[in-house]
Design an enzyme around this catalytic site. Structure first.
Site, PDB file in Angstrom:
ATOM      1  N   SER A   1     -11.987   4.205   3.816  1.00  0.00           N
ATOM      2  CA  SER A   1     -11.569   5.559   3.293  1.00  0.00           C
ATOM      3  C   SER A   1     -10.039   5.472   3.681  1.00  0.00           C
ATOM      4  O   SER A   1      -9.707   6.682   4.426  1.00  0.00           O
ATOM      5  CB  SER A   1     -12.388   6.529   3.742  1.00  0.00           C
ATOM      6  OG  SER A   1     -12.194   7.813   3.440  1.00  0.00           O
TER       7      SER A   1
ATOM      8  N   ASN B   1      -5.616   1.316 -11.498  1.00  0.00           N
ATOM      9  CA  ASN B   1      -6.546   1.495 -10.578  1.00  0.00           C
ATOM     10  C   ASN B   1      -7.693   2.676 -11.026  1.00  0.00           C
ATOM     11  O   ASN B   1      -7.015   3.934 -10.811  1.00  0.00           O
ATOM     12  CB  ASN B   1      -6.026   1.596  -9.187  1.00  0.00           C
ATOM     13  CG  ASN B   1      -7.272   1.768  -8.233  1.00  0.00           C
ATOM     14  OD1 ASN B   1      -8.530   2.083  -8.565  1.00  0.00           O
ATOM     15  ND2 ASN B   1      -6.953   1.768  -6.875  1.00  0.00           N
TER      16      ASN B   1
ATOM     17  N   CYS C   1     -11.001   4.047  -7.394  1.00  0.00           N
ATOM     18  CA  CYS C   1     -10.858   4.221  -6.041  1.00  0.00           C
ATOM     19  C   CYS C   1     -12.009   5.289  -5.658  1.00  0.00           C
ATOM     20  O   CYS C   1     -11.836   6.422  -6.397  1.00  0.00           O
ATOM     21  CB  CYS C   1      -9.434   4.882  -5.815  1.00  0.00           C
ATOM     22  SG  CYS C   1      -9.254   5.218  -4.120  1.00  0.00           S
TER      23      CYS C   1
ATOM     24  N   GLY D   1     -16.536  -6.682   1.126  1.00  0.00           N
ATOM     25  CA  GLY D   1     -17.053  -7.688   1.802  1.00  0.00           C
ATOM     26  C   GLY D   1     -18.187  -8.310   1.083  1.00  0.00           C
ATOM     27  O   GLY D   1     -18.770  -8.013   0.314  1.00  0.00           O
TER      28      GLY D   1
HETATM   29  C1  SIN Z   1      -8.271   3.545  -0.531  1.00  0.00           C
HETATM   30  O1  SIN Z   1      -6.722   3.572  -0.356  1.00  0.00           O
HETATM   31  O2  SIN Z   1      -8.707   4.446  -0.310  1.00  0.00           O
HETATM   32  C2  SIN Z   1      -8.819   2.413  -1.403  1.00  0.00           C
HETATM   33  C3  SIN Z   1      -8.013   2.241  -2.478  1.00  0.00           C
HETATM   34  C4  SIN Z   1      -9.236   1.608  -3.724  1.00  0.00           C
HETATM   35  O3  SIN Z   1     -10.386   1.486  -3.351  1.00  0.00           O
HETATM   36  O4  SIN Z   1      -8.569   1.648  -5.038  1.00  0.00           O
END
Ligand code: SIN
Length: 303
Positions: free
Chosen positions: A70, A126, A129, A213
């Site tokens: 997180s 992205n 997230c 993972g």
């Molecule tokens: C994060 O920074 O919390 C993860 C980023 C992601 O999963 O795209």
């Protein structure tokens, strides 16, 4: 002589192994272990228009064969990235894939437009997230995903890859393809939960976190298999890949390339070992190119 390179849109990568966003910094630390320029490419940590401090700790929690994170997109912002990190990445000879996150289509557009004038080679949008309080995962909705990609495409001539969440349906992948995405990256982390049984409260301040993972690998492979059959543009497989054998599975499911994330935390040499393992596999199998096995797991494939 085997051709280990792959083509994604107009871009040629020297091999199909890419360091995944958020697991490789900007490449500098790993360069102490091996020449990172030997990878097909390196994805940056998720970048935003302005700097972000990220979520309060704890930020990571280990689970059986997996890792919950997180982080909350802690990053210096696109301007500082271009000024302070990108020159070093280019000097190292890397193919730089800038991962970008934003709160709305306009903000994606702003960040992407700035990056499109920089020396980055690819922009990875992205829209997946799982760690930002109060934000929906745009990539799970075909219409919203399309809106973001349309906006970014209109402002950027560089290759645009789109990183989808594991919950993305085929219609979301097809929608971003229609808007001009050059590739689909699948999958980002699965939303997960861990509870502290002493306090009875979630471990993470943001309640949920992203699971990565080996625990997610068969699930990610299934998504990649389905997406590869549903779109014409290349699919880049992500999800728990820790060995060259895992990478071969994703290529056989239809992926053009793969990204290595959590495995880099277990073994800093993991990505390079996968490059070398794939090279040996090609020689042992006398393959001339990855095309000979890409997607062979699909029914009706010539293999
Ligand atoms: C994060 O920074 O919390 C993860 C980023 C992601 O999963 O795209």
């Amino acid at each position: 002589m085997a051709d280990r390179s792959i083509r994604i849109g107009g871009l040629t990568l020297k091999n199909p192994i890419i360091a995944a966003s958020g697991c490789f910094g900007f490449g500098e630390e790993y360069n102490e272990f091996y020449d990172v320029a030997r990878l097909g490419g390196v994805c940056t940590k998720g970048l935003t228009r302005r700097p972000r401090e990220g979520n309060p700790p704890p930020r990571v929690f280990e689970t059986p064969c997996g890792l919950l994170n997180s982080i909350g997109l802690q990053n210096p912002g696109v301007d500082a990235f271009i000024r302070e990190e990108l020159p070093m990445m280019k000097e190292m000879g890397l193919v730089v894939i800038a991962n970008v996150w934003a709160e709305c289509a306009e903000e994606y557009g702003e960040a992407v437009e700035i990056l499109s004038r920089s020396a980055v080679d690819v922009i990875e949008i992205n829209i997946s997230c799982p760690n930002v309080p109060g934000q929906v995962i745009v990539g799970a909705q075909a219409q919203q995903a399309a809106e973001v990609v349309r906006r970014c495409r209109s402002l950027c001539d560089k290759p645009l890859w789109v990183k989808l969440p594991p919950t993305a349906q085929i219609d979301a992948a097809q929608a971003v393809e229609e808007q001009g995405a050059d590739a689909i990256c699948a999958v980002n982390t699965f939303r997960g939960l861990a509870i502290d049984i002493e306090t009875g409260r979630p471990i993470f301040a943001n309640t949920f976190a992203g699971l990565s993972g080996p625990a997610i690998r068969p699930l990610a492979l299934q998504v990649v298999y389905q997406l590869a059959a549903a779109v014409e543009i290349p699919v880049i497989g992500i999800g728990g890949i820790t060995s060259w054998q895992d990478a071969v599975e994703f290529i056989m499911a239809g992926a053009h390339a793969v990204q290595i994330g959590t495995a880099n935390f277990i073994d800093p040499l993991a990505s390079m070992k996968i490059v070398e393992g794939l090279q040996q596999f090609m020689e042992d199998r006398r393959l001339h190119s990855w095309e000979e096995i890409r997607g062979c797991a699909h029914e009706g494939s010539p293999l």
